[in-house]
Design a protein around this motif. Structure first.
Motif, PDB file in Angstrom:
ATOM      1  N   LEU A 219      19.417  -8.375   4.002  1.00 20.56           N
ATOM      2  CA  LEU A 219      18.761  -8.175   4.963  1.00 20.56           C
ATOM      3  C   LEU A 219      19.065  -6.740   5.256  1.00 20.56           C
ATOM      4  CD1 LEU A 219      19.978 -11.684   7.235  1.00 20.56           C
ATOM      5  CD2 LEU A 219      17.315 -10.357   6.951  1.00 20.56           C
ATOM      6  N   ALA A 220      20.430  -6.001   5.325  1.00 19.06           N
ATOM      7  CA  ALA A 220      20.977  -4.755   6.043  1.00 19.06           C
ATOM      8  C   ALA A 220      19.763  -3.678   5.292  1.00 19.06           C
ATOM      9  CB  ALA A 220      22.321  -4.549   5.124  1.00 19.06           C
ATOM     10  N   LYS A 221      19.605  -4.541   3.412  1.00 20.69           N
ATOM     11  CA  LYS A 221      18.391  -2.740   2.879  1.00 20.69           C
ATOM     12  C   LYS A 221      16.961  -3.155   3.509  1.00 20.69           C
ATOM     13  CE  LYS A 221      17.980  -3.925  -1.320  1.00 20.69           C
ATOM     14  NZ  LYS A 221      18.395  -4.226  -3.180  1.00 20.69           N
ATOM     15  N   ARG A 222      17.129  -4.484   4.316  1.00 19.03           N
ATOM     16  CA  ARG A 222      15.281  -4.551   4.435  1.00 19.03           C
ATOM     17  C   ARG A 222      15.481  -3.842   6.038  1.00 19.03           C
ATOM     18  NH1 ARG A 222      11.931  -9.337   2.533  1.00 19.03           N
ATOM     19  NH2 ARG A 222      12.685  -9.125   0.260  1.00 19.03           N
ATOM     20  N   GLU A 223      16.313  -3.910   7.307  1.00 19.37           N
ATOM     21  CA  GLU A 223      16.655  -3.444   8.352  1.00 19.37           C
ATOM     22  C   GLU A 223      16.880  -2.197   7.192  1.00 19.37           C
ATOM     23  OE1 GLU A 223      15.974  -4.521  11.176  1.00 19.37           O
ATOM     24  OE2 GLU A 223      15.048  -6.195   9.486  1.00 19.37           O
ATOM     25  N   GLY A 224      17.290  -1.641   6.551  1.00 23.19           N
ATOM     26  CA  GLY A 224      17.294   0.091   6.972  1.00 23.19           C
ATOM     27  C   GLY A 224      18.892   0.394   7.219  1.00 23.19           C
ATOM     28  N   LEU A 225      19.431  -1.010   7.079  1.00 17.82           N
ATOM     29  CA  LEU A 225      20.844  -0.071   7.908  1.00 17.82           C
ATOM     30  C   LEU A 225      22.219   0.468   6.471  1.00 17.82           C
ATOM     31  CD1 LEU A 225      20.771  -3.227   9.868  1.00 17.82           C
ATOM     32  CD2 LEU A 225      20.372  -1.419  10.663  1.00 17.82           C
ATOM     33  N   GLY A 226      22.865   1.173   7.141  1.00 17.76           N
ATOM     34  CA  GLY A 226      23.927   2.167   6.278  1.00 17.76           C
ATOM     35  C   GLY A 226      25.116   0.698   6.280  1.00 17.76           C
ATOM     36  N   GLU A 227      25.987   2.023   5.552  1.00 18.64           N
ATOM     37  CA  GLU A 227      27.244   1.416   5.101  1.00 18.64           C
ATOM     38  C   GLU A 227      27.895   0.723   6.253  1.00 18.64           C
ATOM     39  OE1 GLU A 227      30.002   1.460   2.067  1.00 18.64           O
ATOM     40  OE2 GLU A 227      28.370   2.625   2.053  1.00 18.64           O
ATOM     41  N   GLU A 228      28.228   1.173   7.524  1.00 21.22           N
ATOM     42  CA  GLU A 228      28.681   0.955   8.978  1.00 21.22           C
ATOM     43  C   GLU A 228      28.419  -0.406   8.930  1.00 21.22           C
ATOM     44  OE1 GLU A 228      28.792   1.336  13.475  1.00 21.22           O
ATOM     45  OE2 GLU A 228      28.145   2.652  12.404  1.00 21.22           O
ATOM     46  N   PHE A 229      26.771  -0.870   8.417  1.00 19.33           N
ATOM     47  CA  PHE A 229      26.406  -2.013   9.533  1.00 19.33           C
ATOM     48  C   PHE A 229      26.752  -3.327   7.977  1.00 19.33           C
ATOM     49  CE2 PHE A 229      23.229  -5.669   8.160  1.00 19.33           C
ATOM     50  CZ  PHE A 229      23.459  -6.260   9.753  1.00 19.33           C
ATOM     51  N   LYS A 230      26.401  -3.068   6.664  1.00 18.84           N
ATOM     52  CA  LYS A 230      27.395  -3.024   5.796  1.00 18.84           C
ATOM     53  C   LYS A 230      28.880  -4.030   6.351  1.00 18.84           C
ATOM     54  CE  LYS A 230      30.005  -2.038   2.276  1.00 18.84           C
ATOM     55  NZ  LYS A 230      30.108  -1.597   0.996  1.00 18.84           N
ATOM     56  N   ASN A 231      30.052  -2.868   5.900  1.00 21.62           N
ATOM     57  CA  ASN A 231      31.044  -3.022   6.189  1.00 21.62           C
ATOM     58  C   ASN A 231      31.202  -4.135   6.959  1.00 21.62           C
ATOM     59  OD1 ASN A 231      31.693  -1.006   4.399  1.00 21.62           O
ATOM     60  ND2 ASN A 231      31.525   0.447   5.817  1.00 21.62           N
ATOM     61  N   LYS A 232      30.708  -3.762   9.149  1.00 20.06           N
ATOM     62  CA  LYS A 232      30.921  -5.009   9.907  1.00 20.06           C
ATOM     63  C   LYS A 232      30.431  -6.637   8.896  1.00 20.06           C
ATOM     64  CE  LYS A 232      29.755  -5.205  14.177  1.00 20.06           C
ATOM     65  NZ  LYS A 232      28.574  -5.210  15.711  1.00 20.06           N
ATOM     66  N   LEU A 233      29.586  -5.487   8.257  1.00 22.69           N
ATOM     67  CA  LEU A 233      29.049  -7.801   7.928  1.00 22.69           C
ATOM     68  C   LEU A 233      30.443  -8.542   6.989  1.00 22.69           C
ATOM     69  CD1 LEU A 233      25.072  -7.601   7.026  1.00 22.69           C
ATOM     70  CD2 LEU A 233      25.883  -8.722   8.570  1.00 22.69           C
ATOM     71  N   VAL A 234      30.807  -7.619   5.546  1.00 20.63           N
ATOM     72  CA  VAL A 234      31.917  -7.823   4.802  1.00 20.63           C
ATOM     73  C   VAL A 234      33.378  -8.382   5.953  1.00 20.63           C
ATOM     74  CG1 VAL A 234      33.339  -6.839   3.708  1.00 20.63           C
ATOM     75  CG2 VAL A 234      31.107  -6.623   3.313  1.00 20.63           C
ATOM     76  N   GLU A 235      33.481  -7.290   6.921  1.00 17.87           N
ATOM     77  CA  GLU A 235      34.594  -8.245   8.260  1.00 17.87           C
ATOM     78  C   GLU A 235      34.143  -8.881   8.204  1.00 17.87           C
ATOM     79  OE1 GLU A 235      36.197  -6.358  12.361  1.00 17.87           O
ATOM     80  OE2 GLU A 235      35.628  -5.391  10.973  1.00 17.87           O
ATOM     81  N   GLN A 236      33.420  -9.681   9.133  1.00 18.39           N
ATOM     82  CA  GLN A 236      32.390 -10.751  10.034  1.00 18.39           C
ATOM     83  C   GLN A 236      33.115 -11.986   8.817  1.00 18.39           C
ATOM     84  OE1 GLN A 236      28.829 -10.741  11.426  1.00 18.39           O
ATOM     85  NE2 GLN A 236      29.962  -9.648  13.707  1.00 18.39           N
ATOM     86  N   LEU A 237      32.382 -11.545   7.477  1.00 19.23           N
ATOM     87  CA  LEU A 237      31.864 -12.858   6.416  1.00 19.23           C
ATOM     88  C   LEU A 237      34.167 -12.693   6.083  1.00 19.23           C
ATOM     89  CD1 LEU A 237      29.577 -11.626   3.906  1.00 19.23           C
ATOM     90  CD2 LEU A 237      29.665 -13.722   5.790  1.00 19.23           C
ATOM     91  N   LYS A 238      35.007 -12.046   6.266  1.00 16.32           N
ATOM     92  CA  LYS A 238      36.233 -12.119   5.858  1.00 16.32           C
ATOM     93  C   LYS A 238      35.925 -13.543   7.384  1.00 16.32           C
ATOM     94  CE  LYS A 238      36.853  -8.143   2.653  1.00 16.32           C
ATOM     95  NZ  LYS A 238      38.204  -6.499   2.846  1.00 16.32           N
ATOM     96  N   GLN A 239      36.316 -13.132   8.219  1.00 15.79           N
ATOM     97  CA  GLN A 239      36.876 -13.819   9.406  1.00 15.79           C
ATOM     98  C   GLN A 239      36.539 -15.043   8.935  1.00 15.79           C
ATOM     99  OE1 GLN A 239      35.485 -11.446  12.379  1.00 15.79           O
ATOM    100  NE2 GLN A 239      36.869 -10.236  12.318  1.00 15.79           N
ATOM    101  N   LEU A 240      34.885 -15.481   8.873  1.00 13.73           N
ATOM    102  CA  LEU A 240      34.530 -16.990   8.966  1.00 13.73           C
ATOM    103  C   LEU A 240      35.336 -17.598   7.335  1.00 13.73           C
ATOM    104  CD1 LEU A 240      30.921 -16.039   8.424  1.00 13.73           C
ATOM    105  CD2 LEU A 240      32.037 -17.520  10.572  1.00 13.73           C
ATOM    106  N   GLU A 241      35.294 -16.992   6.264  1.00 12.84           N
ATOM    107  CA  GLU A 241      35.987 -17.703   5.343  1.00 12.84           C
ATOM    108  C   GLU A 241      37.435 -17.899   5.553  1.00 12.84           C
ATOM    109  OE1 GLU A 241      35.925 -14.372   2.094  1.00 12.84           O
ATOM    110  OE2 GLU A 241      34.403 -15.331   1.701  1.00 12.84           O
ATOM    111  N   GLU A 242      38.439 -17.371   6.743  1.00 10.78           N
ATOM    112  CA  GLU A 242      39.669 -17.363   7.226  1.00 10.78           C
ATOM    113  C   GLU A 242      39.736 -18.548   7.850  1.00 10.78           C
ATOM    114  OE1 GLU A 242      40.971 -13.661   9.027  1.00 10.78           O
ATOM    115  OE2 GLU A 242      41.490 -13.213   6.799  1.00 10.78           O
ATOM    116  N   GLU A 243      38.057 -18.655   8.903  1.00 15.82           N
ATOM    117  CA  GLU A 243      38.789 -19.871   9.571  1.00 15.82           C
ATOM    118  C   GLU A 243      37.567 -21.156   9.135  1.00 15.82           C
ATOM    119  OE1 GLU A 243      35.299 -18.594  12.489  1.00 15.82           O
ATOM    120  OE2 GLU A 243      36.128 -17.423  13.539  1.00 15.82           O
ATOM    121  N   GLU A 244      37.699 -20.807   8.196  1.00 18.55           N
ATOM    122  CA  GLU A 244      37.174 -22.439   7.234  1.00 18.55           C
ATOM    123  C   GLU A 244      38.538 -22.880   6.841  1.00 18.55           C
ATOM    124  OE1 GLU A 244      34.224 -21.331   4.027  1.00 18.55           O
ATOM    125  OE2 GLU A 244      32.829 -21.939   5.825  1.00 18.55           O
TER     126      GLU A 244
END
Length: 75
Positions: free
Chosen positions: A50-75
């Motif tokens: 999704l990030a590649k298709r939207e042409g989004l850069g490093e900042e977006f990728k880092n935000k997604l990784v951070e949000q994914l970590k938060q979701l894993e912690e909630e599980e």
């Protein structure tokens, strides 16, 4: 955070993240990765695609990784 939704049909796979909606045709190279990811319940490749298709850069990728970590912690 909006959740990722993944739908598979005879034509390919549709991925949705918030208002973003993308179709992955069976003819695309990413289709094989998407199919394997679905079987493993590993959705990180979908977020990256999704990030590649939207042409989004490093900042977006880092935000997604951070949000994914938060979701894993909630599980």
């Amino acid at each position: 955070m909006s959740n990722l939704a993944v739908f598979e049909t005879d034509e390919g796979i549709t991925i949705s993240f918030g208002e973003l909606l993308h179709f992955i045709s069976k003819d695309e190279p990413f289709y094989n990765i998407a199919q394997k990811s679905r079987k493993k319940n590993d959705y990180i490749p979908f977020y990256v695609e999704l990030a590649k298709r939207e042409g989004l850069g490093e900042e977006f990728k880092n935000k997604l990784v951070e949000q994914l970590k938060q979701l894993e912690e909630e599980e």
